[in-house]
Scaffold this active site. Structure first.
Site, short mmCIF file in Angstrom:
data_model
loop_
_atom_site.label_atom_id
_atom_site.label_comp_id
_atom_site.label_asym_id
_atom_site.label_seq_id
_atom_site.Cartn_x
_atom_site.Cartn_y
_atom_site.Cartn_z
N GLN A 1 -4.61 -1.03 9.82
CA GLN A 1 -4.45 -2.50 9.25
C GLN A 1 -5.17 -3.66 10.03
O GLN A 1 -4.74 -3.63 11.18
CB GLN A 1 -3.18 -3.05 8.90
CG GLN A 1 -2.92 -4.34 8.27
CD GLN A 1 -3.31 -4.14 6.71
OE1 GLN A 1 -3.48 -3.32 5.97
NE2 GLN A 1 -3.84 -5.34 6.23
N ASP B 1 -10.90 3.19 4.54
CA ASP B 1 -11.38 1.75 4.44
C ASP B 1 -12.80 1.57 4.53
O ASP B 1 -13.37 0.60 4.06
CB ASP B 1 -10.85 0.94 5.61
CG ASP B 1 -9.76 -0.03 5.24
OD1 ASP B 1 -9.59 -0.40 3.99
OD2 ASP B 1 -9.01 -0.37 6.35
N LYS C 1 0.73 -1.17 -0.13
CA LYS C 1 0.00 -0.12 -0.04
C LYS C 1 0.72 1.12 0.14
O LYS C 1 0.72 2.17 -0.75
CB LYS C 1 -1.02 0.08 1.25
CG LYS C 1 -1.93 -1.12 1.19
CD LYS C 1 -2.92 -1.31 2.27
CE LYS C 1 -3.87 -2.43 2.40
NZ LYS C 1 -4.64 -2.72 3.43
N1 GUN Z 1 -6.52 -6.57 6.33
C1 GUN Z 1 -6.83 -7.44 5.22
N2 GUN Z 1 -7.59 -6.76 4.13
C2 GUN Z 1 -7.49 -5.46 4.64
C3 GUN Z 1 -8.16 -4.24 4.23
O1 GUN Z 1 -8.53 -4.12 3.18
N3 GUN Z 1 -8.05 -3.39 5.09
C4 GUN Z 1 -7.69 -3.29 6.36
N4 GUN Z 1 -7.65 -2.17 7.32
N5 GUN Z 1 -7.16 -4.39 6.87
C5 GUN Z 1 -7.04 -5.48 5.89
#
Ligand code: GUN
Length: 298
Positions: free
Chosen positions: A98, A121, A54
């Site tokens: 995350q 998110d 990311k």
């Molecule tokens: N863990 C796995 N996929 C994601 C996601 O799309 N966002 C977040 N914050 N954590 C994750």
């Protein structure tokens, strides 16, 4: 039938190019570079990889990205205090915590502490409610990525029977809520399956589009898919593989080899939904920055 492979890397690259252009336009217009803060708690290796991907994607698009890496034993209150500091930081337009968080932390409390205007998110209840009502501010990245890859690969869900396997807050529920809306690129007939579904295969066989997000390696097999279906595999599972240097390989929730003999189109793992999630995060961060610069209400 042998399935066409829906190339998530290629579609994500298209979207990342759009985001790069939008970030440059925003910077030229306002003098402000969009900024994302990622909160990573602990040292889960898979999460560390996702976060690095990311960060790299942000930088390549001209979005500032900084990761706050907190130790695994950080208390819930300390995590919430860190999120609040980011809420108050005007240089941070988007915040991503995350997941999963360590087991001593209540994820819902942390998500509630996010400013909904920075929740890229789309997991804060305000943003979930807006999605359900068809007026989303930030669509969760994986569901939005699934919709984009369907539409851009010529498999619009409009009028189709979409079966979603899995009812997580991060994929199953929001992808269903997104695709059921009376909107272009949505307007599907929806069925949700989960661990309480009595005869899973009987339902999945009725799908025109099957979205699988159950977190079990290769659980959906060819007998569960009808000829000509479009199959979106959201799973990323590590399975032991002594022939690989790292000792494991990545597989989806779908038995790729078997199902691709029957489906019309299928997403691979890796290289399917995963890169789309990253691409949509860039779009959401840009939206957050544009709203902040314009004084919200956009
Ligand atoms: N863990 C796995 N996929 C994601 C996601 O799309 N966002 C977040 N914050 N954590 C994750």
């Amino acid at each position: 039938m042998t399935a066409v492979v829906i190339d998530g890397n290629a579609i994500a690259q298209e979207i990342r190019a759009e985001a790069t252009q939008a970030a440059a336009d925003l910077q030229a217009r306002s003098g402000v570079a969009p900024g994302l803060a990622v909160v990573l708690v602990g040292d889960d290796p898979a999460s560390a990889v996702y976060v690095r991907n990311k960060e790299r994607a942000c930088r390549e698009a001209g979005i500032r990205a900084e990761t706050l890496n907190l130790p695994g034993d950080t208390s819930q209150n300390e995590i919430i205090a860190a999120v609040r500091r980011l809420n108050d930081d005007p240089a941070v337009h988007g915040i991503l915590v995350q997941l999963p968080l360590p087991s001593h932390v209540d994820e819902r409390s942390v998500i509630l502490s996010l400013d909904p205007d920075k929740d890229v998110d789309g997991l804060h209840p305000v943003n979930v409610g807006r999605l359900v009502q068809g007026e989303p501010l930030f669509v969760p990245c994986t569901p939005w990525g699934i919709q984009e890859m369907l539409v851009r690969s010529g498999h619009s869900p409009e009028g189709k029977h979409v079966v979603v396997c899995g009812r997580s807050d991060i994929v199953g529920k929001p992808v269903a809520m997104l695709l059921v809306q009376k909107q272009t690129g949505a307007n599907a007939t929806l069925t949700m399956c989960h661990t309480g579904t009595a005869d899973l295969a009987a339902v999945t066989r009725t799908a025109d589009i099957l979205v699988v997000a159950i977190g079990r390696a290769e659980a959906v097999t060819a007998d569960m898919v009808s000829e000509g279906a479009v199959v979106i595999d959201v799973g990323i599972n590590r399975v032991d593989d002594a022939t690989r240097q790292r000792g494991y390989r990545l597989v989806g929730d779908v038995d790729y080899r078997g199902v691709s003999e029957k489906a019309a189109a299928i997403t691979p793992v890796p290289g399917g939904v995963g890169p789309m999630t990253v691409a949509m995060l860039l779009k959401n961060t840009l939206r957050a920055a544009e709203r902040a610069i314009a004084g919200a209400g956009v």
